[in-house]
Design an enzyme around this catalytic site. Sequence first.
Site, mmCIF file in Angstrom:
data_model
loop_
_atom_site.group_PDB
_atom_site.id
_atom_site.type_symbol
_atom_site.label_atom_id
_atom_site.label_comp_id
_atom_site.label_asym_id
_atom_site.label_seq_id
_atom_site.Cartn_x
_atom_site.Cartn_y
_atom_site.Cartn_z
ATOM 1 C CD GLU A 38 2.489 -9.098 -5.364
ATOM 2 O OE1 GLU A 38 2.933 -7.946 -5.408
ATOM 3 O OE2 GLU A 38 2.418 -9.760 -4.294
ATOM 4 C CB ALA A 140 -17.471 5.601 22.887
#
Length: 353
Positions: A38, A140
Amino acid sequence: MLALGHTSPNPAVGCVIVKDNKIVGKGYTQPPGSAHAEIVALKEAGEKARGAKLYTTLEPCCHYGRTPPCTQAIIAAGIKEVHAAILDPNPLVKSKGKAELEKAGIKVKVGEDAEVVREILSPYLKFITTGEPFVTVKFAMSLDGKIATRKGDSRWISSEESRRFVHYLRYTNDAIMVGVNTVLTDDPQLTYRCCARGGVVKRQPLRVVLDASGQTPVTAKIFHEPGSTLMAVGENISAARKKAYLKAGAEVMVLPSKRGLVDVSALLQALGARQISSVLVEGGSTVLGSFIDGRLADKVVAFIAPVVIGGKKATTAVGGTGAALIVDALKLENVKSRFFNGDVMISGYVSKK
């Protein structure tokens, strides 16, 4: 998304300021101790922020930490309306930021794109509410579920494109974790080495090795790469071995062990205590089994390559005890798939039901 990978333990927040249907300011959270999203957006907007709308992924903070409260800056800038995707579960904020803005006459709306933001901020949301890191297990494997051949060869099952994405996963996590067998077999670097901004890697995730008995040789690459290494060892490790790891530049964390394996639950608590909010567990089979059996994983990322390895003695992706019944198997939700040059990546969040 640009904030991911360098804000921990702070949340990776994005902010946009809009006036007359035009973006006049934007920003994302900077490293700890620097400006929040912000503040960056307000600085860019300048005087144009007066009377504008501010959109942010998380409720603005209202307390003093390393930086002043964002709520006060928003009020001082003259923002008329704030849209926050979700409220901040941090006890120091938790609707207090919203209340402070509303007390100052600023209209606050909460809930737009909330589900998307909860996914992006999932590590922060778990860490701030439990004190423990968000755990992603990654592996994997071949079509038949193998991560290595019967002789231990595993390079490479997945494609280069898949492996490049794994470096992104490393970049967005605070720590990478493997077991001693992975170090002994592959001698991995366990570093982020892809897509660095400007060609320079400013931050490396903490390398964590589970090695109850201290089998890792001090010549392993993990001791000679940029970044820090943490050896998670058992209580029975020899003083000489511990001294050798310290001399090699690693930190040694002594933890309880069960059946010759480091207690990963105790390890997660210890990592949380040192502000590690996210961990990527890369293997091997025994370590992945510990996390799955203990229901300690929050997310699973699996790369499936179009190859069949076969063989009873070939290593499977997830070891451990496993489920006795299908109904007890770990289930995923919010499942997504993605292709990487022939490989299929399947990811999902572990169902807590």
